[in-house]
Design an enzyme around this catalytic site. Structure first.
Site, PDB file in Angstrom:
ATOM      1  N   LYS A   1      75.519 -56.561  43.173  1.00  0.00           N
ATOM      2  CA  LYS A   1      75.094 -57.136  41.892  1.00  0.00           C
ATOM      3  C   LYS A   1      75.132 -56.071  40.811  1.00  0.00           C
ATOM      4  O   LYS A   1      74.795 -54.911  41.054  1.00  0.00           O
ATOM      5  CB  LYS A   1      73.680 -57.700  42.006  1.00  0.00           C
TER       6      LYS A   1
ATOM      7  N   LYS B   1      76.022 -64.864  37.996  1.00  0.00           N
ATOM      8  CA  LYS B   1      74.558 -64.916  37.897  1.00  0.00           C
ATOM      9  C   LYS B   1      74.174 -64.906  36.419  1.00  0.00           C
ATOM     10  O   LYS B   1      73.913 -63.860  35.838  1.00  0.00           O
ATOM     11  CB  LYS B   1      73.911 -63.740  38.632  1.00  0.00           C
TER      12      LYS B   1
ATOM     13  N   GLU C   1      76.596 -60.526  36.517  1.00  0.00           N
ATOM     14  CA  GLU C   1      75.366 -60.943  35.835  1.00  0.00           C
ATOM     15  C   GLU C   1      75.367 -60.537  34.361  1.00  0.00           C
ATOM     16  O   GLU C   1      74.956 -59.435  34.011  1.00  0.00           O
ATOM     17  CB  GLU C   1      74.130 -60.356  36.523  1.00  0.00           C
TER      18      GLU C   1
END
Length: 363
Positions: free
Chosen positions: A147, A230, A188
């Site tokens: 991430k 995300k 993200e």
């Protein structure tokens, strides 16, 4: 000579595609347990608990040793670097424990936000230096996805073209490096909820940001079938005086995705963005019940909205571990149901309706 070069071998694409799809399997989502040492210290301070390595280890053990039923609702866990190499009190590595339970270990690989020069209080994210080596090491140590968080802000002047372009390219570079090393990149681009903007403004900005992101991913030859997005749910600013329903939020969110996210992307795992546990679950449920076209799995990657009640029940005391685990399991079940549009009723958790908003939030 062909101008098109296969950037990933067929075996690697297959592994990335399968892992990305496994993360967004029906009824499952992600636990974001990747808070930095500083951030988890703030959570511990709220229960008067010292921020030591042992307390951090004990808390993560509480989460990961919850009744194995939690794996029916949690497909993967995003870990912080320290946590990848920690063990249970019985000596079992957390990564091994998660994999035995059928839960994919993941890793936060960005190194935090830094000011972006030439902008009005905007930022970019650092950590690309030696990222390839770190990703290779994390893969060897059992992680299968990563991430990276970028942050954009809404104001009268922001987000600027420069900030959207810079952050999109950083995310794309990260994503390609991850894929080269076998990790599914979770992309993200968080549009912060800080401000008094209305829902329409939040939707417009989210669409702009996502458009920049997917242009950059294409430019950098990222294999979309082996990625996940995300994003923030589209909601009005924290200081907005106008009230919107969960159905309003769902419509704005799904429309923003429809206009920007390619159907090749297997899934979208929303961040909770400081919403209360109940609000995050209700909004996710409404998004999945919305009748529009939704070619991607729509699930969750929650941190605070899966953990606030667990920490509150635990209080750092060994005798409260079961109570903390019960809170976490209840939230995992509720959000698993919401990812299918099947959440009903209320959440009877310690922090159910308490806002978890933190201004200018940093991990």
């Amino acid at each position: 000579m062909s101008r098109f070069v296969p950037y990933l071998c067929a075996e690697k694409m297959k592994e990335l595609r399968e892992n990305a799809s496994a993360i967004v399997a029906p009824g499952k989502g992600l636990l974001a347990a990747d808070e930095s040492t500083n951030t988890i210290g703030k959570r511990f301070a709220a229960i008067n608990l010292e921020n030591t390595e042992e307390n951090r280890r004990a808390y993560r053990e509480l989460l990961f040793t919850t009744d194995p039923e939690f794996a029916k609702h949690i497909s993967g866990v995003i870990l912080f670097h320290e946590t990848v190499y920690q063990k249970t009190k019985d000596g079992k590595p957390f990564v091994e424990l998660l994999r035995e339970r059928g839960v994919l270990p993941g890793i936060k690989v960005d190194l935090g936000v830094v000011p972006l020069g030439g902008t009005a209080d905007e930022c970019t994210t650092q950590g690309l230096d030696n990222l390839a080596q770190r990703c290779a090491q994390y893969y060897n140590d059992g992680c299968r996805f990563a991430k990276w968080r970028c942050v954009l802000k809404i104001s009268s002047h922001n987000p600027s073209y420069l900030a959207m372009l810079e952050n999109a390219n950083v995310l794309a570079r990260y994503a390609f490096i991850c894929q080269q090393n076998g990790l599914v990149p979770i992309v993200e681009p968080e549009v912060l909820p800080d401000g008094d903007h209305d829902l329409e403004t939040a939707q417009r900005v989210t669409e702009q940001v996502l458009s920049f992101v997917y242009k950059a991913l294409a430019d950098h030859h990222v294999y979309l079938e082996g990625t996940l997005l995300k994003p923030n749910m589209v909601t009005c600013g924290q200081s907005c005086t106008k009230k919107y329903s969960v159905e309003d939020n769902a419509r704005a969110t799904v429309e923003a995705l429809q206009r920007t996210v390619p159907v090749a992307v297997p899934g979208v795992v929303f961040l909770s963005g400081g919403q209360s546990e109940l609000d995050a679950t209700r909004n996710l449920n409404a998004i999945n019940k919305y009748p529009g076209k939704k070619p991607w799995a729509l699930s969750f990657s929650f941190g605070r909205a899966l953990q606030a009640s667990a920490i509150a029940a635990w209080q750092g005391k060994p005798e409260n571990v079961k109570a903390g685990q019960a809170e976490f399991l209840q939230l995992a079940k509720a959000n698993g149901a919401a990812s299918l549009g099947k959440f009903e009723g209320e959440l009877k958790t310690a922090a159910g309706q308490k806002s978890l908003f933190v201004a200018n939030h940093a991990y």
